[in-house]
Design a protein around this motif. Structure first.
Motif, PDB file in Angstrom:
ATOM      1  N   ARG A 113       0.914  -1.160  -0.033  1.00 49.14           N
ATOM      2  CA  ARG A 113       0.046  -0.022  -0.058  1.00 49.14           C
ATOM      3  C   ARG A 113       0.679   1.288  -0.103  1.00 49.14           C
ATOM      4  O   ARG A 113       0.420   2.195  -0.335  1.00 49.14           O
ATOM      5  N   LEU A 114       1.986   1.204   0.378  1.00 48.66           N
ATOM      6  CA  LEU A 114       2.817   2.203   0.572  1.00 48.66           C
ATOM      7  C   LEU A 114       4.186   2.348  -0.312  1.00 48.66           C
ATOM      8  O   LEU A 114       4.759   1.256  -0.614  1.00 48.66           O
ATOM      9  N   PRO A 115       4.700   3.513  -0.785  1.00 50.82           N
ATOM     10  CA  PRO A 115       6.089   3.478  -1.336  1.00 50.82           C
ATOM     11  C   PRO A 115       7.121   2.914  -0.567  1.00 50.82           C
ATOM     12  O   PRO A 115       6.876   3.080   0.513  1.00 50.82           O
ATOM     13  N   PRO A 116       8.144   2.370  -1.023  1.00 55.69           N
ATOM     14  CA  PRO A 116       9.325   1.920  -0.239  1.00 55.69           C
ATOM     15  C   PRO A 116      10.091   3.184   0.385  1.00 55.69           C
ATOM     16  O   PRO A 116       9.869   4.357   0.090  1.00 55.69           O
ATOM     17  N   GLU A 117      10.392   2.891   1.524  1.00 48.10           N
ATOM     18  CA  GLU A 117      10.773   4.054   2.581  1.00 48.10           C
ATOM     19  C   GLU A 117      12.044   3.627   3.128  1.00 48.10           C
ATOM     20  O   GLU A 117      12.101   2.328   3.791  1.00 48.10           O
ATOM     21  N   ILE A 118      13.283   4.374   3.040  1.00 47.01           N
ATOM     22  CA  ILE A 118      14.363   4.113   3.985  1.00 47.01           C
ATOM     23  C   ILE A 118      14.398   4.861   5.093  1.00 47.01           C
ATOM     24  O   ILE A 118      14.212   6.254   5.053  1.00 47.01           O
ATOM     25  N   TRP A 119      14.544   4.357   6.418  1.00 47.40           N
ATOM     26  CA  TRP A 119      14.501   5.056   7.520  1.00 47.40           C
ATOM     27  C   TRP A 119      15.919   5.171   7.969  1.00 47.40           C
ATOM     28  O   TRP A 119      16.584   3.957   8.252  1.00 47.40           O
ATOM     29  N   GLU A 136      28.569  12.733  10.895  1.00 47.40           N
ATOM     30  CA  GLU A 136      28.319  12.154   9.495  1.00 47.40           C
ATOM     31  C   GLU A 136      27.444  10.761   9.900  1.00 47.40           C
ATOM     32  O   GLU A 136      27.970   9.944  10.611  1.00 47.40           O
ATOM     33  N   VAL A 137      26.462  10.811   9.187  1.00 45.55           N
ATOM     34  CA  VAL A 137      25.510   9.373   9.557  1.00 45.55           C
ATOM     35  C   VAL A 137      25.544   8.704   8.159  1.00 45.55           C
ATOM     36  O   VAL A 137      24.843   9.137   7.250  1.00 45.55           O
ATOM     37  N   PRO A 138      26.092   7.235   8.230  1.00 50.08           N
ATOM     38  CA  PRO A 138      26.010   6.615   6.768  1.00 50.08           C
ATOM     39  C   PRO A 138      24.652   5.958   6.614  1.00 50.08           C
ATOM     40  O   PRO A 138      24.012   5.524   7.837  1.00 50.08           O
ATOM     41  N   PHE A 139      24.436   5.569   5.573  1.00 50.90           N
ATOM     42  CA  PHE A 139      23.407   4.769   5.035  1.00 50.90           C
ATOM     43  C   PHE A 139      23.534   4.094   3.753  1.00 50.90           C
ATOM     44  O   PHE A 139      24.166   4.675   3.066  1.00 50.90           O
ATOM     45  N   LYS A 140      22.560   3.260   3.609  1.00 52.39           N
ATOM     46  CA  LYS A 140      22.926   2.694   2.318  1.00 52.39           C
ATOM     47  C   LYS A 140      21.476   2.548   1.400  1.00 52.39           C
ATOM     48  O   LYS A 140      20.410   2.558   2.123  1.00 52.39           O
ATOM     49  N   VAL A 141      21.808   2.819  -0.044  1.00 52.23           N
ATOM     50  CA  VAL A 141      20.537   2.806  -0.930  1.00 52.23           C
ATOM     51  C   VAL A 141      20.727   1.574  -1.977  1.00 52.23           C
ATOM     52  O   VAL A 141      21.830   1.181  -2.479  1.00 52.23           O
ATOM     53  N   SER A 142      19.666   0.690  -1.826  1.00 51.11           N
ATOM     54  CA  SER A 142      20.017  -0.691  -2.637  1.00 51.11           C
ATOM     55  C   SER A 142      19.027  -0.521  -3.825  1.00 51.11           C
ATOM     56  O   SER A 142      19.347  -1.347  -4.713  1.00 51.11           O
ATOM     57  N   ALA A 143      18.155   0.332  -3.895  1.00 53.64           N
ATOM     58  CA  ALA A 143      17.200   0.505  -5.201  1.00 53.64           C
ATOM     59  C   ALA A 143      17.458   1.824  -5.897  1.00 53.64           C
ATOM     60  O   ALA A 143      17.322   2.931  -5.278  1.00 53.64           O
ATOM     61  N   ARG A 162      11.867   8.936   1.041  1.00 53.64           N
ATOM     62  CA  ARG A 162      10.603   8.063   0.552  1.00 53.64           C
ATOM     63  C   ARG A 162      10.794   7.930  -0.966  1.00 53.64           C
ATOM     64  O   ARG A 162      10.980   8.785  -1.789  1.00 53.64           O
ATOM     65  N   LYS A 163      10.673   6.427  -1.556  1.00 56.72           N
ATOM     66  CA  LYS A 163      11.032   6.504  -2.920  1.00 56.72           C
ATOM     67  C   LYS A 163       9.817   6.697  -3.685  1.00 56.72           C
ATOM     68  O   LYS A 163       8.615   6.086  -3.404  1.00 56.72           O
ATOM     69  N   LEU A 164       9.850   7.583  -4.568  1.00 58.67           N
ATOM     70  CA  LEU A 164       8.725   8.141  -5.348  1.00 58.67           C
ATOM     71  C   LEU A 164       8.357   7.122  -6.343  1.00 58.67           C
ATOM     72  O   LEU A 164       9.062   6.396  -7.161  1.00 58.67           O
ATOM     73  N   PRO A 165       6.892   6.870  -6.755  1.00 57.02           N
ATOM     74  CA  PRO A 165       6.844   5.919  -7.707  1.00 57.02           C
ATOM     75  C   PRO A 165       6.848   6.228  -9.100  1.00 57.02           C
ATOM     76  O   PRO A 165       6.273   5.761 -10.111  1.00 57.02           O
ATOM     77  N   TRP A 166       7.831   7.245  -9.454  1.00 51.45           N
ATOM     78  CA  TRP A 166       8.065   7.781 -10.721  1.00 51.45           C
ATOM     79  C   TRP A 166       9.678   7.945 -10.747  1.00 51.45           C
ATOM     80  O   TRP A 166      10.100   8.385  -9.802  1.00 51.45           O
ATOM     81  N   GLY A 167      10.168   8.223 -12.038  1.00 50.62           N
ATOM     82  CA  GLY A 167      11.465   8.590 -12.013  1.00 50.62           C
ATOM     83  C   GLY A 167      11.364  10.127 -12.444  1.00 50.62           C
ATOM     84  O   GLY A 167      11.017  11.075 -11.846  1.00 50.62           O
ATOM     85  N   ASP A 168      12.182  10.391 -13.572  1.00 50.82           N
ATOM     86  CA  ASP A 168      12.359  11.923 -14.111  1.00 50.82           C
ATOM     87  C   ASP A 168      11.124  12.381 -14.528  1.00 50.82           C
ATOM     88  O   ASP A 168      10.420  11.838 -15.543  1.00 50.82           O
TER      89      ASP A 168
END
Length: 415
Positions: A113-119, A174-181, A287-293
């Motif tokens: 129901r919700l777009p992917p989100e990295i916390w 500095e706060v590290p994090f990872k983006v997988s998609a 929050r990963k938006l459901p569209w690109g450019d």
């Protein structure tokens, strides 16, 4: 019921725009400024004007409005009016019934129901929270952030926050994090605004990325001056979401870098007797938006819209021609035009009373009902007509009732 065309704001008691308002039967509880990642939450209760049903209910809202995208080459805004938008929508419905409601399909999961989100939760990265005591956070000398009890810590309902005492302009962490998609992400910092916090600069660092997200992110709490926030604003602070930008990110390792650049004039640290320079964070959301450019999407959309509109117009012309033929057959049989299109569906009483040799052209319109046009609106009919004053008009407003030159009617054939 269905709502087609402009005017959704009228449905919830607004006009020409949406505003923050809470009334008895309608309102807007979240209304963010116009932007690609803007969010809105509205409600409407049908208490005084109930919609009754016996078996099932389907409600449709047309998702068309203006749209503005930025040309990445020129930086100019490109605007489209009355376009089908790629908005991500969800809804909740409540109803009254005599029996217990049962669902025939499983309820979708939160992930569906919700777009992917990295916390990104800095409080969970301080040394005291790590099994080996080694924090992945990098800090300037003398800065020792902690995981602190605070009821404003809403992320994961932990009631704890990231807190850093600081006495120096120029201090950083500095706060590290990872983006997988890979994708387009809307980034928000959930600040803890407090009476003794400072102003910090926020920069995003990562693969082919060095972008300042906020030149001045003020963590001082202006709500301590308002009576309705007393005493919690003074004791715990205020949890506040600051949307800091939209970024196209590739998979990889990234860092949020916070650097203290000063203090609000009213921020005061009782321990040091000077302006406060500290910081508190609940979490950072991507929050990963459901569209690109959006600009590329819009260029492709215009091509698809043209083909879609041509298909709709062709279907509307076909039905208008069938209705035109049916109305003329009705007139030939009965000597007058029908009062409404629905009269084409019922066998006229005059035919029933006629001699057995007069069968007429019944049925005039097959299918059992007058369909809606491809835009979800009813076909219109007038006798005498505006364009055919000696006979009748039958037409579709083509989803744009204000633009008469775009209507599709039987006068096109007459001309």
């Amino acid at each position: 019921p269905r709502l087609v065309g402009t005017g959704f704001e009228d449905y919830i008691g607004e006009a020409w725009n949406l505003r923050l308002v809470s009334n008895l039967h309608a309102g807007v509880t979240i209304r963010e400024p116009h932007a690609e990642d803007a969010r809105h939450t509205c409600y409407r209760w049908h208490i005084q004007d109930p919609i009754t049903f016996k078996k099932s209910l389907k409600v449709e809202l047309e998702r068309r409005s203006f749209i503005t995208v930025k040309d990445p080459e020129t930086g100019e805004a490109v605007r489209g009016d009355f376009k089908y938008r790629p908005d991500l929508c969800s809804s909740v419905a409540y109803w009254y019934q005599r029996t217990v409601a049962t669902s025939t399909t499983p309820f979708p999961t939160v992930e569906e129901r919700l777009p992917p989100e990295i916390w990104v939760v800095p409080r969970d990265m301080v040394a005291s929270e790590m099994k080996d005591g080694k924090s992945p956070l990098k800090t300037s000398p003398g800065l020792n952030p902690i995981n602190k009890n605070n009821k404003m810590g809403w992320v994961h309902f932990a009631r704890r926050i990231f807190h850093a005492e600081n006495d120096k302009v120029g201090a950083w962490f500095e706060v590290p994090f990872k983006v997988s998609a890979e994708g387009r992400y809307s980034i928000s910092v959930f600040q803890i605004l407090f009476r003794e916090y400072g102003i910090w600069k926020l920069t995003l660092l990562g693969p082919d990325t060095e972008k300042v997200l906020a030149e001045r992110l003020d963590f001082w709490n202006p709500y301590i001056t308002r009576l309705e926030y007393t005493p919690e604003a003074s004791i715990y602070g205020t949890n506040h979401e600051a949307k800091v930008g939209i970024c196209d990110l590739k998979p990889g390792d990234y860092v949020f870098r916070f650097e203290c650049i000063g203090s609000h004039p009213l921020s005061f640290n009782e321990r040091t007797g000077t302006n406060g320079l500290g910081i508190g964070i609940d979490g950072i959301s991507l929050r990963k938006l459901p569209w690109g450019d959006m600009h590329a999407w819009y260029k492709d959309y215009l091509v698809r819209e043209k083909a879609h509109n041509e298909k709709q117009a062709t279907e509307a012309r076909r039905v208008v021609a069938e209705l035109d033929k049916a109305i003329k057959a009705y007139k030939k049989d009965l000597g007058h035009y029908p009062e409404a299109l629905e009269a084409l569906l019922e066998r006229p009483a005059e035919l029933n009373m006629s001699s057995g040799t007069r069968i007429g052209h019944w049925p005039y319109f097959k299918g059992g009902r007058i369909p809606l046009d491809p835009w979800g609106q009813r076909y219109r009919y007038a006798a005498p007509g505006r364009y055919n004053p000696d006979s009748f008009d039958v037409w579709s407003v083509r989803g744009e009732s204000r633009q008469l030159d775009r209507w599709i009617g039987n006068w096109d054939a007459a001309e």
